[in-house]
Design an enzyme around this catalytic site. Structure first.
Site, PDB file in Angstrom:
ATOM      1  N   GLY A 141     -50.712  23.885  -9.715  1.00 24.17           N
ATOM      2  CA  GLY A 141     -49.418  24.057  -9.064  1.00 24.17           C
ATOM      3  C   GLY A 141     -48.438  22.943  -9.402  1.00 24.17           C
ATOM      4  O   GLY A 141     -47.229  23.180  -9.511  1.00 24.17           O
ATOM      5  N   ASP A 159     -50.485  27.436  -0.063  1.00 25.66           N
ATOM      6  CA  ASP A 159     -51.721  27.744   0.662  1.00 25.66           C
ATOM      7  C   ASP A 159     -52.837  27.008  -0.068  1.00 25.66           C
ATOM      8  O   ASP A 159     -53.546  27.576  -0.891  1.00 25.66           O
ATOM      9  CB  ASP A 159     -51.958  29.257   0.650  1.00 25.66           C
ATOM     10  CG  ASP A 159     -53.242  29.626   1.362  1.00 25.66           C
ATOM     11  OD1 ASP A 159     -53.795  28.800   2.112  1.00 25.66           O
ATOM     12  OD2 ASP A 159     -53.710  30.763   1.166  1.00 25.66           O
ATOM     13  N   SER A 160     -52.930  25.737   0.218  1.00 22.52           N
ATOM     14  CA  SER A 160     -53.823  24.886  -0.569  1.00 22.52           C
ATOM     15  C   SER A 160     -55.021  24.443   0.261  1.00 22.52           C
ATOM     16  O   SER A 160     -55.069  24.648   1.470  1.00 22.52           O
ATOM     17  CB  SER A 160     -53.070  23.637  -1.014  1.00 22.52           C
ATOM     18  OG  SER A 160     -52.819  22.826   0.102  1.00 22.52           O
ATOM     19  N   ASP A 162     -57.167  21.059   1.615  1.00 24.93           N
ATOM     20  CA  ASP A 162     -56.651  19.831   2.238  1.00 24.93           C
ATOM     21  C   ASP A 162     -56.327  18.784   1.159  1.00 24.93           C
ATOM     22  O   ASP A 162     -56.758  18.924   0.012  1.00 24.93           O
ATOM     23  CB  ASP A 162     -57.674  19.300   3.255  1.00 24.93           C
ATOM     24  CG  ASP A 162     -57.700  20.165   4.519  1.00 24.93           C
ATOM     25  OD1 ASP A 162     -56.637  20.695   4.885  1.00 24.93           O
ATOM     26  OD2 ASP A 162     -58.779  20.317   5.110  1.00 24.93           O
TER      27      ASP A 162
HETATM   28  N1  SAM Z   1     -56.250  29.946   3.842  1.00 27.97           N
HETATM   29  C1  SAM Z   1     -57.240  29.065   3.465  1.00 27.97           C
HETATM   30  C2  SAM Z   1     -57.134  27.648   4.010  1.00 27.97           C
HETATM   31  O1  SAM Z   1     -56.049  27.093   4.205  1.00 27.97           O
HETATM   32  O2  SAM Z   1     -58.141  27.048   4.314  1.00 27.97           O
HETATM   33  C3  SAM Z   1     -57.332  29.299   2.058  1.00 27.97           C
HETATM   34  C4  SAM Z   1     -56.913  28.275   1.139  1.00 27.97           C
HETATM   35  S1  SAM Z   1     -56.913  28.816  -0.520  1.00 27.97           S
HETATM   36  C5  SAM Z   1     -58.397  29.575  -0.865  1.00 27.97           C
HETATM   37  C6  SAM Z   1     -56.773  27.257  -1.232  1.00 27.97           C
HETATM   38  C7  SAM Z   1     -56.677  27.362  -2.718  1.00 27.97           C
HETATM   39  O3  SAM Z   1     -55.844  26.309  -3.222  1.00 27.97           O
HETATM   40  C8  SAM Z   1     -58.035  27.211  -3.390  1.00 27.97           C
HETATM   41  O4  SAM Z   1     -58.396  28.422  -3.989  1.00 27.97           O
HETATM   42  C9  SAM Z   1     -57.805  26.085  -4.409  1.00 27.97           C
HETATM   43  O5  SAM Z   1     -58.453  26.322  -5.631  1.00 27.97           O
HETATM   44  C10 SAM Z   1     -56.278  26.094  -4.548  1.00 27.97           C
HETATM   45  N2  SAM Z   1     -55.732  24.842  -5.065  1.00 27.97           N
HETATM   46  C11 SAM Z   1     -56.088  23.564  -4.754  1.00 27.97           C
HETATM   47  N3  SAM Z   1     -55.390  22.682  -5.483  1.00 27.97           N
HETATM   48  C12 SAM Z   1     -54.544  23.394  -6.274  1.00 27.97           C
HETATM   49  C13 SAM Z   1     -53.568  23.040  -7.242  1.00 27.97           C
HETATM   50  N4  SAM Z   1     -53.339  21.768  -7.569  1.00 27.97           N
HETATM   51  N5  SAM Z   1     -52.870  24.038  -7.835  1.00 27.97           N
HETATM   52  C14 SAM Z   1     -53.097  25.344  -7.517  1.00 27.97           C
HETATM   53  N6  SAM Z   1     -54.034  25.735  -6.621  1.00 27.97           N
HETATM   54  C15 SAM Z   1     -54.741  24.776  -6.008  1.00 27.97           C
END
Ligand code: SAM
Length: 289
Positions: A141, A159-160, A162
């Site tokens: 992202g 929606d990342s 933590d």
């Molecule tokens: N709703 C849930 C929560 O908040 O716990 C779902 C979160 S969602 C599955 C989080 C997603 O963010 C993950 O699939 C993760 O791979 C993605 N993510 C983490 N860092 C990222 C980045 N730098 N760029 C794009 N996606 C990222």
């Protein structure tokens, strides 16, 4: 983590929730994280990343509806939406429910999350993956926002995971500065900010960072049963403070026009407006205006 037929969430070192497992469906170590999907006895299918609950079939609607419908209906005329993370596809589905949306770009770093969600949690995204308005990119992202054209989106939904590991870059000054640049004149960004009773620093520190790039920084709340510890906060950073002041009547009218009214299980116009009324123990972590 899986002990007998139970899975213990490992988010906090000294407190947590556990699920009785009916069947483990997938366990994959991707390039970015440990991914587990299992069938629970109580919450349908559950996905964990690095031992932390991301989504359950039973309560995903609360989080997804609040993370999506609140910014889109506060904006009122959002046509171009950027989604960062959200590999399960639930936010994408909710964004595309708005018949006013013309383009939704989703940037998820981990292709394995998308693959496993499609295979084991197909109901979360439904047909959204095939919607002609959707563009799904596997990438970081932070790279996407660096390169995005100025003014090219109306709403950004983050929606990342933590702010540790791969998710950390999505909580930085650089990320928010680029969001402000790529958003149109009345644009706004929302993101998951954790459960402040347990993770107050997440709300506090990221609000200060958002305030460097946006005129109106706030948060709103949602009660997501499996994000344990009381309300979770969704961070709010808008160019135009008026967006937060939309009335119940205005929001209802917009929801009607967008095809959302009556199609939700948590979001309502009243909850939309009420969610910005914060208990003092949460409000104290926001920058004073
Ligand atoms: N709703 C849930 C929560 O908040 O716990 C779902 C979160 S969602 C599955 C989080 C997603 O963010 C993950 O699939 C993760 O791979 C993605 N993510 C983490 N860092 C990222 C980045 N730098 N760029 C794009 N996606 C990222």
């Amino acid at each position: 983590m899986a002990t007998d037929s139970w899975v213990n969430e490992t988010l906090y070192s000294a407190w947590g929730q556990r699920f009785r497992v009916v069947r483990e469906l997938a366990r994959v170590q991707s390039d970015f994280q440990d991914i587990m999907v299992f069938q629970s006895e109580t919450h349908g299918r559950v996905m964990l990343l690095d031992g932390v609950v991301q989504i359950t079939e039973a309560d995903e609607f609360v989080y997804q509806e609040m993370l999506t419908h609140v910014p889109l209906l506060a904006h009122g005329a959002a046509k171009r939406v950027l989604i960062i993370g959200a590999g399960d596809g639930g936010v994408l589905r909710r964004v595309l429910q708005h018949n006013t949306v013309e383009r939704a770009v989703m940037v998820e770093i981990d292709g394995e999350v998308i693959r496993l969600a499609k295979e084991y949690l197909p109901g979360i995204a439904g047909d959204a993956w095939n919607d002609p308005r959707a563009e799904v990119i596997v990438g970081d992202g932070i790279d996407y926002v660096r390169q995005a054209e100025a003014g090219s989106f109306d709403v950004v939904i983050v929606d990342s995971t933590d702010p540790i590991g791969v998710g950390e870059v999505l909580f930085t000054d650089e990320f928010y500065a680029n969001c402000a640049r790529l958003l149109s004149e009345h644009g706004l960004v929302v993101n998951q900010c954790g459960v402040p009773f347990m993770q107050a620093d997440e709300l506090h520190e990221t609000s200060l960072r958002r305030a460097k790039a946006f005129a109106d920084v706030f948060a709103y709340v949602a009660a997501v049963p499996t994000y344990v510890g009381g309300f979770m906060t969704l961070g709010w950073a808008a160019k135009d403070p008026a967006l937060r002041a939309a009335t119940v009547g205005e929001v209802r009218e917009r929801a009607q026009a967008a095809g959302i009214l009556g199609a939700t299980r948590y979001w309502t116009p009243e909850i939309h407006c009420g969610a910005f009324n914060l208990p003092p123990y949460i409000a104290e972590h926001l920058p004073r205006g």
